[in-house]
Design a protein around this motif. Sequence first.
Motif, PDB file in Angstrom:
ATOM      1  N   PRO A   1       0.864  -1.276   0.138  1.00  0.00           N
ATOM      2  CA  PRO A   1       0.106   0.045  -0.074  1.00  0.00           C
ATOM      3  C   PRO A   1       0.735   1.290  -0.052  1.00  0.00           C
ATOM      4  N   LEU A   2       0.351   2.032  -0.852  1.00  0.00           N
ATOM      5  CA  LEU A   2       1.058   3.565  -0.585  1.00  0.00           C
ATOM      6  C   LEU A   2       1.251   4.101   0.609  1.00  0.00           C
ATOM      7  N   ALA A   3       0.063   3.838   1.272  1.00  0.00           N
ATOM      8  CA  ALA A   3       0.139   4.265   2.819  1.00  0.00           C
ATOM      9  C   ALA A   3       1.287   3.851   3.706  1.00  0.00           C
ATOM     10  N   LEU A   4       1.864   2.625   3.363  1.00  0.00           N
ATOM     11  CA  LEU A   4       2.997   1.754   3.985  1.00  0.00           C
ATOM     12  C   LEU A   4       4.433   2.202   3.299  1.00  0.00           C
ATOM     13  N   ARG A   5       4.470   2.841   2.260  1.00  0.00           N
ATOM     14  CA  ARG A   5       5.791   2.886   1.549  1.00  0.00           C
ATOM     15  C   ARG A   5       6.580   4.147   2.040  1.00  0.00           C
ATOM     16  N   ARG A   6       7.672   4.509   1.590  1.00  0.00           N
ATOM     17  CA  ARG A   6       8.437   5.656   1.843  1.00  0.00           C
ATOM     18  C   ARG A   6       7.564   7.091   1.519  1.00  0.00           C
ATOM     19  N   ASP A   7       6.540   6.923   0.533  1.00  0.00           N
ATOM     20  CA  ASP A   7       5.995   8.039  -0.065  1.00  0.00           C
ATOM     21  C   ASP A   7       5.458   9.081   0.971  1.00  0.00           C
ATOM     22  N   ILE A   8       5.609  10.179   0.769  1.00  0.00           N
ATOM     23  CA  ILE A   8       4.633  11.407   1.670  1.00  0.00           C
ATOM     24  C   ILE A   8       3.292  11.181   1.263  1.00  0.00           C
ATOM     25  N   TYR A   9       2.326  10.461   2.047  1.00  0.00           N
ATOM     26  CA  TYR A   9       1.042   9.984   1.713  1.00  0.00           C
ATOM     27  C   TYR A   9       0.212  10.322   2.919  1.00  0.00           C
ATOM     28  N   VAL A  10       0.288   9.472   3.969  1.00  0.00           N
ATOM     29  CA  VAL A  10      -0.541  10.001   5.226  1.00  0.00           C
ATOM     30  C   VAL A  10      -0.145  11.214   5.835  1.00  0.00           C
ATOM     31  N   THR A  11       1.074  11.382   5.587  1.00  0.00           N
ATOM     32  CA  THR A  11       1.320  12.831   6.033  1.00  0.00           C
ATOM     33  C   THR A  11       0.801  13.844   5.639  1.00  0.00           C
TER      34      THR A  11
END
Length: 205
Positions: free
Chosen positions: A145-155
């Motif tokens: 999931p995008l939410a669990l990658r390094r991507d600035i997503y949930v932030t």
Amino acid sequence: MTGLLPWLEWAGVAVFALTGALVAARKQMDPFGFALLGTVTGIGGGTLRDILLGIRPVPWILDPTVVVICLVVSLAAFFTAHLFEREGRAKAILWADALGLALFTVTGTAKALGADAPAISAVMLGVVTATFGGIIRDILAGDVPLALRRDIYVTAALAGAIVFVLANRLLSPEVDDLLGFAVVFLIRGLAIARGWSLPQYGGRG
């Protein structure tokens, strides 16, 4: 905001359904796969939010408008996904997801505040609304999931939800949705365009 809320919710549902359908296209799924990924992405976050708020039954059971939107968008994408260039499909998914993330952060936080949730709870429910559908989508598609990658997503969703609550409390409900949306989309958009990411755990010697 009250008058815009249903329209923003429907827009977010449509955009997130499109991201689910584009993932289904990347995975070369059949029409049922398109419909499934599009629908769970479109309504997953809002469904969890409503359950946590104690809303019974979940609104789409009595009024299936959002489900119909998901199905229409998903099946339309089955016939049009080829219009996205193969090498550009991943970027299209990311940008569509950024738009859905911003819309759902706003609608989720607004709905939580409208249900008299405390400010901190409203922020968390805004984040849940914005991210949970994408988490389900990626798990069903076999992706991290995008939410669990390094991507600035949930932030990005968290920052937008906080700004929404502060604007609602300290400024005016007239501008809270615009400011919240702008913060989420700006942060997520810059992360996509410039490759920003959070630090990754690298182990300890």
